[in-house]
Design an enzyme around this catalytic site. Sequence first.
Site, PDB file in Angstrom:
ATOM      1  N   GLN A 102       0.481  -1.455  -9.235  1.00  0.00           N
ATOM      2  CA  GLN A 102       0.541  -0.284  -8.609  1.00  0.00           C
ATOM      3  C   GLN A 102      -0.615  -0.275  -7.492  1.00  0.00           C
ATOM      4  OE1 GLN A 102       2.796   2.454  -8.728  1.00  0.00           O
ATOM      5  NE2 GLN A 102       4.014   1.125  -9.819  1.00  0.00           N
ATOM      6  N   LYS A 103      -1.730  -0.573  -7.993  1.00  0.00           N
ATOM      7  CA  LYS A 103      -3.128  -0.307  -7.228  1.00  0.00           C
ATOM      8  C   LYS A 103      -3.459  -1.491  -6.259  1.00  0.00           C
ATOM      9  CE  LYS A 103      -4.807   3.482  -9.160  1.00  0.00           C
ATOM     10  NZ  LYS A 103      -4.976   4.506  -8.457  1.00  0.00           N
ATOM     11  N   ASN A 104      -2.468  -2.793  -6.412  1.00  0.00           N
ATOM     12  CA  ASN A 104      -3.195  -3.899  -5.624  1.00  0.00           C
ATOM     13  C   ASN A 104      -2.629  -3.709  -4.324  1.00  0.00           C
ATOM     14  OD1 ASN A 104      -1.968  -6.572  -4.703  1.00  0.00           O
ATOM     15  ND2 ASN A 104      -3.475  -6.985  -6.090  1.00  0.00           N
TER      16      ASN A 104
END
Lengths: 307, 324
Positions: A102-104
């Site tokens: 998700q954070k990439n």
Amino acid sequence: MPKYAEDPAWSDVEPLPQNDGGPNPLAAIAYTEEYSEAMSYLRAVMASNDMSERVLDLTEDIINMNPAHYTVWLYRAKVLFNLNYDLRKEIDWLNDTALKHQKNYQIWQHRQTIINRLGSADGETAFIAKMFSKDPKNYHVWSYRQWLVRRFELWDEGEIEAVEGMIKEDVRNNSAWNHRWFLVFGRDSSAHKEQDVIERELEYAKKAIVLAPQNQSPWNYLRGVLRYAELPVSHVRDFALGFAPADSPDDVRSSYALDLLADVYEEQHQKEEAIKALDLLATKYDPIRARYWEYKKNLLEQPTAAA
Amino acid sequence: MSLVSGPGRGGITEGQLPSELRLYVDKHVTYIQSLDKRKDELEYWLTEHLRLSGLYWGLTALHLLGQPDALPRSEVLDFVISCLQDDGGFAAAPQHDSHMLYTVSGVQILAMLDALDEFDERVSGGREKVARFIANLQHPKTGTFAGDIWGETDTRFLYGALNALSLLGMTNLVDVDKAVEHVQACANSDGGYGTSPGAESHAGQVFTCVGALAIAGRLDLVDRDKLGGWLSERQLSNGGLNGRPEKLEDVCYSWWVVSSLAMIDRLHWISGSKLQEFILKCQDPDHGGISDRPGDMVDVFHTVFGIAGLSLTKYPGLVEVDPI
Ligand SMILES: [Zn+2]
């Protein structure tokens, strides 16, 4: 357990181990060993400019372990284009990968490169909705969505409806509010000054404020529309008074209403009233920013501000 | 410098009075020194693609803590130079690709160590080579900067480019006016700035845009009261700052919000003492390091931005930081 060293598909490649000068302390952890082996093969294929299909497997493997490694993404894109690989398949794979990480943000840069080359936004909004169901404020995804709208002219393709759905779900989602602004006012500055659009947007913000008076996003939006339409803040005076009645300072339901009223009073040369509102903010409703409210009060005292 | 997180968590036993909070200078110094000795951890290798920036953050923290020599200068220099690529850019680590972000970190480290002349001696024409790499990433029509040859643009790259070029004394290689125009296009109606025109205001992007304008000498273009209002709204009642409305507080915004406020002379609009309290509560008092918020793992990134936030708000005993 070495994976590539024993795979016949890789027998012609001599891995290039990390060269950091010291002894290799990695051996202790199996997973680390796996990563380190894969990286040594990546270095080798990059050194020989190997563009064969197996490199897709290798880069996929590394990305699964470490999606933030930007060099891997860059090389993967090169290989994809070189092989004339089916980019739809790449998107399918990216969907899973993006949901897992998700954070990439490298994923989104890669996706943009691929979709741009594909020349079609089919399926993108559906996938974005899936991402938002996990984190509706993901900055990378919102940025990507704006790129998509501009690149494929999606202004009237259900965007406004989608964003309304998200604001309905969480009226405090500032990212969704920003996207609405982008859709309505970011498109063509002259065509959207029409009275009915301005009224519609003011009403939309007001309705959201009624749902949650102490919510920055719709107040910012309301002010933004007023400024955009060159309307005075006093245009919404009565509305704001509903949340911060002038005669009963204990019943203020929104510091943003009080803040806006201070500007209304200033605009209408009611200096005493303005000072009262700012004092209330400084002492009771937003004391952490007391210095800011003091500053605004000082501006009122200056002759230029009253003019 | 590795970006591995932990070992400890930020957070101080409940019940401590604000007056009892203090900065654990020695612990943080030891923590930063130890970061590069953790090569047996997977995360050390997984964060390799950030190493040069990590080194810059660690060094900055040590400078602010008044211990600039806590990392051996010659080793640091050797490492930085080993990250230089043939195209004139720096990669995050040897054998990686050049990128704007790491090129900026490389230049920042060289400048911090006062080693720009030495760099030119060791790499003939090094300064100019690096400056040309950066200048070539400017888009001639829009004034934006890309991060690498693939063309992704972001105001972070624009700020980084101007920052590095000004350290190298070579801003004349790029079209500063066009860059300024682009920054203006990223301004939003709420007073903040986003990553590209139309993108949501974000404190990190505000920092890069205001920083770029400061370097260009064009802070006159900023509506200081409006932006200052938006920035000061980032402070929550627990003293911490968030990056956008309705998001959680995070120590790293202590740098981005506070330095932006300092650049537009509105630093006093937030409560410095409450912010300091919040940052100090994010320390690991035993092993050193600062986390994003109490209870989370510490890392070098939040350590440097926490210390920088303390320095900007004039916490005693720290070297004063330049907001740009
Ligand atoms: Zn953070």
